[in-house]
Scaffold this motif. Structure first.
Motif, short mmCIF file in Angstrom:
data_model
loop_
_atom_site.label_atom_id
_atom_site.label_comp_id
_atom_site.label_asym_id
_atom_site.label_seq_id
_atom_site.Cartn_x
_atom_site.Cartn_y
_atom_site.Cartn_z
N ILE A 179 -4.88 11.85 23.93
CA ILE A 179 -4.10 13.62 23.78
C ILE A 179 -3.41 12.80 22.67
CG2 ILE A 179 -2.79 13.41 25.59
CD1 ILE A 179 -5.76 15.65 24.83
N THR A 180 -2.83 13.81 22.03
CA THR A 180 -1.57 13.55 21.73
C THR A 180 -1.43 13.83 20.09
OG1 THR A 180 0.87 13.65 21.16
CG2 THR A 180 -0.55 11.82 21.97
N THR A 181 -0.96 14.71 19.26
CA THR A 181 -0.92 14.34 17.75
C THR A 181 1.00 14.09 17.58
OG1 THR A 181 -0.60 16.25 17.59
CG2 THR A 181 -3.08 15.87 16.64
N LEU A 182 1.30 13.74 18.45
CA LEU A 182 2.96 12.73 17.76
C LEU A 182 3.44 12.42 16.84
CD1 LEU A 182 5.51 13.13 18.96
CD2 LEU A 182 5.16 10.93 20.68
N ALA A 183 1.96 10.93 16.78
CA ALA A 183 2.14 10.04 15.22
C ALA A 183 0.83 9.61 15.21
CB ALA A 183 3.37 9.21 15.53
N ALA A 184 0.69 9.57 14.18
CA ALA A 184 -0.90 9.37 13.74
C ALA A 184 -0.69 8.35 12.44
CB ALA A 184 -1.63 10.06 13.97
N ILE A 185 -1.18 7.72 11.52
CA ILE A 185 -1.91 7.74 10.27
C ILE A 185 -2.98 8.14 9.79
CG2 ILE A 185 -1.75 5.63 8.64
CD1 ILE A 185 0.03 3.90 9.79
N ASP B 146 -10.17 5.94 9.77
CA ASP B 146 -9.48 7.25 9.01
C ASP B 146 -7.95 7.48 9.93
OD1 ASP B 146 -12.23 7.42 7.65
OD2 ASP B 146 -13.38 7.95 9.28
N VAL B 147 -7.92 7.28 10.87
CA VAL B 147 -7.45 7.82 11.45
C VAL B 147 -6.78 6.64 12.62
CG1 VAL B 147 -5.78 9.40 12.84
CG2 VAL B 147 -7.79 10.79 11.27
N LEU B 148 -5.18 6.19 12.52
CA LEU B 148 -5.45 5.62 12.81
C LEU B 148 -3.24 5.96 14.53
CD1 LEU B 148 -5.09 2.55 14.19
CD2 LEU B 148 -2.34 1.84 12.44
N THR C 5 1.33 -0.36 0.34
CA THR C 5 0.14 0.48 -0.09
C THR C 5 1.16 1.01 -0.01
OG1 THR C 5 -1.64 -1.73 1.19
CG2 THR C 5 -1.80 1.10 0.84
N SER C 6 0.42 2.15 -0.58
CA SER C 6 1.61 3.58 -0.86
C SER C 6 1.14 3.99 0.44
CB SER C 6 1.20 4.20 -2.49
OG SER C 6 -0.83 5.04 -2.01
N TYR C 7 2.25 4.76 0.39
CA TYR C 7 2.50 6.01 2.18
C TYR C 7 3.30 7.00 1.67
CZ TYR C 7 5.76 3.11 4.83
OH TYR C 7 7.04 2.64 4.76
N GLN C 8 3.15 7.96 2.66
CA GLN C 8 3.66 8.48 2.24
C GLN C 8 3.98 9.41 4.04
OE1 GLN C 8 6.46 10.02 0.23
NE2 GLN C 8 7.33 10.44 1.87
N THR C 9 5.25 9.66 4.52
CA THR C 9 5.56 9.66 5.86
C THR C 9 6.16 11.45 6.28
OG1 THR C 9 6.89 7.71 6.72
CG2 THR C 9 7.38 9.50 7.34
N TYR C 10 5.24 12.11 6.32
CA TYR C 10 5.17 13.52 6.81
C TYR C 10 6.05 14.03 8.00
CZ TYR C 10 3.04 13.73 2.57
OH TYR C 10 2.08 13.30 1.21
N SER D 127 -0.90 14.38 -2.59
CA SER D 127 0.30 13.82 -3.42
C SER D 127 -1.06 12.29 -4.11
CB SER D 127 0.99 12.98 -2.31
OG SER D 127 -0.23 12.17 -1.71
N ASP D 128 -0.50 11.66 -4.54
CA ASP D 128 -0.89 9.98 -5.01
C ASP D 128 -1.21 8.76 -4.00
OD1 ASP D 128 1.37 9.27 -5.35
OD2 ASP D 128 1.46 8.93 -7.71
N LYS D 129 -0.91 9.39 -2.41
CA LYS D 129 -0.75 8.05 -1.49
C LYS D 129 -1.95 8.01 -0.85
CE LYS D 129 3.70 7.77 -2.72
NZ LYS D 129 4.22 7.15 -3.43
N ASP D 130 -2.14 6.71 -0.84
CA ASP D 130 -3.10 6.29 -0.06
C ASP D 130 -2.88 6.43 1.48
OD1 ASP D 130 -4.55 4.82 -1.87
OD2 ASP D 130 -2.49 3.42 -1.34
N PHE D 131 -2.20 6.25 2.10
CA PHE D 131 -2.64 6.81 3.86
C PHE D 131 -0.72 7.69 3.92
CE2 PHE D 131 -3.50 2.42 3.17
CZ PHE D 131 -4.57 2.39 4.29
N ALA D 132 -0.92 8.52 4.78
CA ALA D 132 0.15 9.75 5.67
C ALA D 132 0.57 9.10 6.69
CB ALA D 132 -0.20 11.18 5.45
N VAL D 133 1.15 9.12 7.14
CA VAL D 133 2.24 9.00 8.11
C VAL D 133 2.36 10.24 8.66
CG1 VAL D 133 3.61 7.38 9.81
CG2 VAL D 133 2.69 6.58 7.83
#
Length: 265
Positions: free
Chosen positions: A152-158, A120-122, A4-9, A81-87
Motif C-alpha cells: 500500500i501507499t503511493t508515497l514514492a514510486a518510479i 512498469d512501476v517500481l 537514463t533520463s528521468y524527472q522527479t515530481y 516531457s521527453d523523459k524515460d522515467f518519472a520519480v
C-alpha cells in the motif's frame, strides 16, 4: 550519474506550504532537483472533471479523489516531457542518504533486465514484506516482487512511460474513472496489465505528519464487514494468478506460503 533520463515530481497542495518547505530541504539535502505538481485540492473538486465508479469496500473520501487526480495530473505531465522515467514523490517523504545513487543505478540497469521483468512501476517504500527476488542492483539494493499483495501507499514510486500510458489509457485521463483510492487501485495491477515491483530495502520513509485526507461528514469512512469480505474475495484469485503467472507457482509457494524468504523493510 544516470545514463537514463528521468524527472522527479513532487505532489503538493498549494496550501501545504510547510510541507513544501520541508520537502525542499529534503531534496536539497540529497541534491535532487524536482518539479512541483500543484495537487488537486479536495476542497475544490470539479465534479464534472471525473467519474466515480466505486469498487472499493466503502465510500471514497474527497481527499482520496483529489489524491487520485493528482497522480493522474502528474503522469500526464510526465508523458508531455521527453523523459524515460518519472520519480513521483508525495510531500511527506524522507529519503535515505544514498537515494539518488540507488535510483540511478536501478534505472541504468533497467535495459539489462529480461523482458519479462522490465517493470512498469517500481515502488520505493515497503512495509516489511516477504518478496520474490528478481535482480540485484548492487551489493545493498535489489528488485523484488513484494507480496502477497502490492504494498500500500503511493508515497514514492518510479514510473516508466509505458506504465504511465497503460494506466492513463484505462482510467480515461480526460475524465478519469475513479474506482478506488490510488494506492488500492495499484493493488489491482492485472486490471491495467502493469508489472509492479519494489526496490528493496526501502529508500523512502514517511514523515510523522497528520494525513491530509480527512474524514468527510457526508461519506461513510469505515467499511462494512460484508463489503470488506466481498472486496477481498474479488481480488483473491486474480492476485494469486498475477504472481504465479509472472514467477511460477514454486516461487510463490516458497516466498508467500511456506514463508522461506525473510521479510525486508
Amino acid at each position: 550519474m544516470s545514463n537514463t533520463s528521468y524527472q522527479t515530481y513532487l505532489i503538493n497542495l498549494d496550501r501545504a506550504t510547510e510541507r513544501l518547505e520541508m520537502m525542499e530541504n529534503e531534496f536539497n539535502r540529497i541534491q535532487l532537483p524536482f518539479i512541483r505538481i500543484s495537487a488537486v485540492d479536495a476542497k475544490n473538486l470539479d465534479k464534472e472533471s471525473f467519474q466515480v465508479k466505486n469498487r472499493y469496500d466503502r465510500d471514497l473520501l474527497p481527499g482520496e479523489i483529489g489524491c487520485f487526480l493528482s497522480h493522474v495530473k502528474t503522469l500526464k505531465t510526465f508523458l508531455d516531457s521527453d523523459k524515460d522515467f518519472a520519480v513521483i514523490i508525495e510531500d511527506d517523504a524522507k529519503f535515505v542518504d544514498d537515494f539518488v545513487s540507488a535510483i540511478e543505478k536501478t534505472l541504468n540497469a533497467y535495459s539489462d533486465l529480461p523482458d519479462k521483468h522490465q517493470w512498469d512501476v517500481l515502488k520505493l517504500i515497503n512495509n516489511r514484506r516477504r518478496n520474490i527476488f528478481v535482480q540485484s542492483v548492487d551489493e545493498k539494493y535489489f528488485i523484488g516482487a513484494c507480496g502477497k499483495s502490492i504494498p500500500i501507499t503511493t508515497l514514492a514510486a518510479i514510473w516508466t512511460r509505458k506504465g504511465a500510458e497503460k494506466f492513463l489509457r484505462k482510467v480515461n485521463s480526460e475524465k478519469p474513472i475513479i474506482q478506488r483510492p490510488i494506492d488500492c487501485e495499484l493493488q489491482h495491477p492485472w486490471e491495467y496489465n502493469l508489472l509492479i515491483y519494489n526496490l528493496l530495502p526501502t529508500t523512502v520513509a514517511s514523515q510523522d505528519l497528520p494525513t491530509q485526507i480527512v474524514k468527510s461528514d457526508n461519506v461513510e469512512r469505515k467499511a462494512k464487514f460484508l463489503h470488506q469480505i466481498r472486496y477481498e474475495l474479488n481480488r483473491f484469485f486474480p492476485k494469486i494468478f498475477y504472481y504465479t503467472n509472472q514467477h511460477g507457482l514454486g516461487k510463490y509457494w516458497e516466498s508467500f506460503v511456506a514463508k522461506k524468504t525473510e521479510k525486508v523493510k
